[in-house]
Design an enzyme around this catalytic site. Structure first.
Site, PDB file in Angstrom:
ATOM      1  N   TYR A  54       2.262  -7.104  -6.102  1.00 36.05           N
ATOM      2  CA  TYR A  54       3.507  -6.505  -5.579  1.00 36.05           C
ATOM      3  C   TYR A  54       4.700  -6.973  -6.412  1.00 36.05           C
ATOM      4  O   TYR A  54       5.565  -6.188  -6.784  1.00 36.05           O
ATOM      5  CB  TYR A  54       3.654  -6.946  -4.119  1.00 36.05           C
ATOM      6  CG  TYR A  54       4.869  -6.432  -3.388  1.00 36.05           C
ATOM      7  CD1 TYR A  54       4.808  -5.266  -2.625  1.00 36.05           C
ATOM      8  CD2 TYR A  54       6.079  -7.134  -3.421  1.00 36.05           C
ATOM      9  CE1 TYR A  54       5.916  -4.813  -1.923  1.00 36.05           C
ATOM     10  CE2 TYR A  54       7.185  -6.683  -2.727  1.00 36.05           C
ATOM     11  CZ  TYR A  54       7.101  -5.521  -1.980  1.00 36.05           C
ATOM     12  OH  TYR A  54       8.206  -5.071  -1.288  1.00 36.05           O
ATOM     13  N   SER A  80       5.256 -10.129   6.896  1.00 35.37           N
ATOM     14  CA  SER A  80       5.268  -8.675   7.038  1.00 35.37           C
ATOM     15  C   SER A  80       4.224  -8.237   8.075  1.00 35.37           C
ATOM     16  O   SER A  80       4.484  -7.370   8.919  1.00 35.37           O
ATOM     17  CB  SER A  80       4.969  -8.045   5.672  1.00 35.37           C
ATOM     18  OG  SER A  80       5.017  -6.651   5.746  1.00 35.37           O
ATOM     19  N   HIS A 136      -8.485  -0.788   3.527  1.00 37.09           N
ATOM     20  CA  HIS A 136      -8.213  -2.230   3.584  1.00 37.09           C
ATOM     21  C   HIS A 136      -9.524  -3.024   3.587  1.00 37.09           C
ATOM     22  O   HIS A 136      -9.495  -4.250   3.705  1.00 37.09           O
ATOM     23  CB  HIS A 136      -7.424  -2.583   4.845  1.00 37.09           C
ATOM     24  CG  HIS A 136      -5.992  -2.115   4.830  1.00 37.09           C
ATOM     25  ND1 HIS A 136      -5.168  -2.240   3.737  1.00 37.09           N
ATOM     26  CD2 HIS A 136      -5.227  -1.543   5.796  1.00 37.09           C
ATOM     27  CE1 HIS A 136      -3.971  -1.755   4.030  1.00 37.09           C
ATOM     28  NE2 HIS A 136      -3.985  -1.323   5.265  1.00 37.09           N
ATOM     29  N   THR A 146       0.823  -1.218   0.000  1.00 33.50           N
ATOM     30  CA  THR A 146       0.000   0.000   0.000  1.00 33.50           C
ATOM     31  C   THR A 146       0.855   1.265   0.000  1.00 33.50           C
ATOM     32  O   THR A 146       0.610   2.192  -0.778  1.00 33.50           O
ATOM     33  CB  THR A 146      -0.895   0.025   1.270  1.00 33.50           C
ATOM     34  OG1 THR A 146      -1.217  -1.310   1.630  1.00 33.50           O
ATOM     35  CG2 THR A 146      -2.141   0.839   1.050  1.00 33.50           C
ATOM     36  N   LYS A 177      11.813  -4.541   4.776  1.00 36.95           N
ATOM     37  CA  LYS A 177      12.831  -5.050   3.843  1.00 36.95           C
ATOM     38  C   LYS A 177      12.467  -4.763   2.392  1.00 36.95           C
ATOM     39  O   LYS A 177      13.331  -4.596   1.548  1.00 36.95           O
ATOM     40  CB  LYS A 177      12.975  -6.562   4.015  1.00 36.95           C
ATOM     41  CG  LYS A 177      13.674  -6.986   5.286  1.00 36.95           C
ATOM     42  CD  LYS A 177      13.987  -8.463   5.214  1.00 36.95           C
ATOM     43  CE  LYS A 177      14.721  -8.954   6.439  1.00 36.95           C
ATOM     44  NZ  LYS A 177      14.876 -10.425   6.417  1.00 36.95           N
TER      45      LYS A 177
HETATM   46  P1  PAP Z   1       0.109  -1.324   5.308  1.00 41.92           P
HETATM   47  O1  PAP Z   1      -0.846  -2.427   5.016  1.00 41.92           O
HETATM   48  O2  PAP Z   1       0.363  -1.154   6.780  1.00 41.92           O
HETATM   49  O3  PAP Z   1      -0.252  -0.051   4.624  1.00 41.92           O
HETATM   50  P2  PAP Z   1       1.981  -1.885   3.228  1.00 41.92           P
HETATM   51  O4  PAP Z   1       2.578  -0.619   2.792  1.00 41.92           O
HETATM   52  O5  PAP Z   1       0.874  -2.451   2.400  1.00 41.92           O
HETATM   53  O6  PAP Z   1       1.539  -1.772   4.743  1.00 41.92           O
HETATM   54  O7  PAP Z   1       3.105  -3.013   3.296  1.00 41.92           O
HETATM   55  C1  PAP Z   1       4.340  -2.812   3.869  1.00 41.92           C
HETATM   56  C2  PAP Z   1       5.307  -3.662   3.080  1.00 41.92           C
HETATM   57  O8  PAP Z   1       5.658  -3.008   1.869  1.00 41.92           O
HETATM   58  C3  PAP Z   1       6.596  -3.895   3.839  1.00 41.92           C
HETATM   59  O9  PAP Z   1       7.058  -5.166   3.398  1.00 41.92           O
HETATM   60  P3  PAP Z   1       8.114  -6.068   4.236  1.00 41.92           P
HETATM   61  O10 PAP Z   1       7.595  -6.102   5.642  1.00 41.92           O
HETATM   62  O11 PAP Z   1       8.089  -7.412   3.597  1.00 41.92           O
HETATM   63  O12 PAP Z   1       9.419  -5.408   4.091  1.00 41.92           O
HETATM   64  C4  PAP Z   1       7.457  -2.760   3.303  1.00 41.92           C
HETATM   65  O13 PAP Z   1       8.836  -2.954   3.499  1.00 41.92           O
HETATM   66  C5  PAP Z   1       7.073  -2.789   1.848  1.00 41.92           C
HETATM   67  N1  PAP Z   1       7.348  -1.528   1.173  1.00 41.92           N
HETATM   68  C6  PAP Z   1       7.131  -0.268   1.625  1.00 41.92           C
HETATM   69  N2  PAP Z   1       7.521   0.633   0.731  1.00 41.92           N
HETATM   70  C7  PAP Z   1       8.036  -0.059  -0.309  1.00 41.92           C
HETATM   71  C8  PAP Z   1       8.613   0.333  -1.545  1.00 41.92           C
HETATM   72  N3  PAP Z   1       8.782   1.606  -1.885  1.00 41.92           N
HETATM   73  N4  PAP Z   1       9.023  -0.635  -2.381  1.00 41.92           N
HETATM   74  C9  PAP Z   1       8.882  -1.945  -2.066  1.00 41.92           C
HETATM   75  N5  PAP Z   1       8.327  -2.390  -0.910  1.00 41.92           N
HETATM   76  C10 PAP Z   1       7.913  -1.436  -0.049  1.00 41.92           C
END
Ligand code: PAP
Length: 338
Positions: A233, A175, A147, A88, A303
């Site tokens: 994603y 995550s 969501h 997101t 990550k």
């Molecule tokens: P939310 O549901 O709380 O809004 P959301 O942004 O959908 O969270 O998801 C967070 C995930 O996106 C994290 O993944 P991870 O825990 O596996 O690392 C976060 O790191 C990842 N994320 C956030 N920004 C980016 C980005 N610019 N590029 C790629 N992945 C990202």
């Protein structure tokens, strides 16, 4: 505090007796509803409740009732919908910077000093302020994130455009578990990965079951592809520029050839990359408020990788979850790589 206690939601001041009665009636309906809903173990708070087939927190069940009662969509609204932890934050940045590409230069961009969360009001939190909030101050096209699964949205919203982002479920699970542990209520016992895994497989996690959430938008996107852009994603990661161009076309503002030549698409991808955003001061130190819950921006950047589940799931766990996902998505045409 009882879950049906009205003090959980501040009394919203309303303009007239008629409005007040209407608002109070929703509170009453909510209180009655909460006495009847099945309860499951929560991830952040103690319990989640099964509301029309989905596991939702009490606060957002009330938000959903308010959404149905008060939200007035405009035809130009754009919604970003997702199951939690599916990308997101990334999509917020990509959509916002694509839409506003004529307003900001890439050397002095809004996103250099503001977290991506600030670009999209989160519908569930904003609903707490109904009927005071009506979003009429927002300029068009208004952007909202939610969501909520498709089937919990008011019918009136379904004529608007939606971008839906989904992600490989094992990565979502990891995550989500890490994130929920960060924001878990302090008086609750520790929440182990094993417990999260079992609950996820049973469908019990905020906005779950995961598969019902994804399928609710997947089916709608097959019916109305011009209204729902369904993204993964993993494809955003592998083909960022292609996705940004699709996003722009979907929103009715395709890139001109000169823009592409000048590297605008490439610049948007770079600006919104995990590496760039996660290293900005605002995303390292800033805090975002979602209703009453404060979350540090850095928690949205962990990550940003594909396949981190390999560091958490045993072979047996992988097989169990893949088996569930295969069965739930069988015949839908939707496949997740692993
Ligand atoms: P939310 O549901 O709380 O809004 P959301 O942004 O959908 O969270 O998801 C967070 C995930 O996106 C994290 O993944 P991870 O825990 O596996 O690392 C976060 O790191 C990842 N994320 C956030 N920004 C980016 C980005 N610019 N590029 C790629 N992945 C990202």
């Amino acid at each position: 505090m009882s879950i049906s206690d009205q003090s959980l939601f501040p009394q919203t001041p309303v303009e007239s007796k008629e409005h007040e009665d209407h608002y109070n009636k929703i509170c009453e309906d909510y209180n009655h509803l909460m006495e009847t809903l099945p309860k499951g173990n929560g991830w952040r708070a103690k319990h989640l409740y099964n509301y029309n087939g989905f596991w939702i927190s009490p606060k957002y069940i009330k938000a959903n009732l308010l959404l149905h009662a008060y939200f007035k969509p405009q035809p130009t609204d754009i919604f970003l919908a997702s199951f939690m932890k599916s990308g997101t934050t990334w999509l917020k940045a990509l959509i916002f910077s694509t839409l506003t590409r004529h307003l900001y230069s890439f050397s002095a961009h809004y996103l250099h000093h503001h977290g991506p969360q600030s670009t999209f009001p989160f519908l569930e939190s904003e609903c707490e302020n109904f009927p005071i909030t009506d979003f009429t101050h927002m300029s068009s096209p208004r952007l909202f994130a939610t969501h909520f699964p498709r089937t919990l949205l008011p019918e009136s919203m379904t004529s608007c455009k939606f971008v839906y982002i989904c992600r490989e479920p094992k990565d979502v699970l990891v995550s989500k578990w890490v994130f929920m542990n960060k924001i878990r209520e302090k008086d609750l016992p520790p929440f182990s990965f094993d417990e999260a895994f079992d609950l996820f497989c049973e469908g019990v996690s905020n906005y779950g079951p995961f598969w019902e959430h994804v399928l609710s938008y997947w089916r709608a996107s097959l019916e109305s592809p011009e209204k729902i852009l369904f993204l993964k994603y993993e494809e955003v990661k592998r083909q960022s520029e292609v996705v940004v161009r699709r996003l722009a076309a979907f929103m009715g503002i395709p890139f001109m050839a000169e823009e592409v030549e000048k590297g605008v698409v490439e610049n948007i991808v770079k600006l919104c990359s995990f590496e760039n955003l996660s290293n900005l001061e605002v995303n390292k130190k800033g805090v975002e408020k979602f209703g009453t819950v404060e979350v540090e921006n850095r928690e949205f950047f962990r990550k940003g990788e594909i396949g981190d589940w390999r560091n958490y799931l045993s072979d047996e766990m992988k097989q169990r979850i893949d088996g569930i996902i295969d069965e739930k998505f069988k015949g839908s045409g939707l496949i997740f790589g692993s």
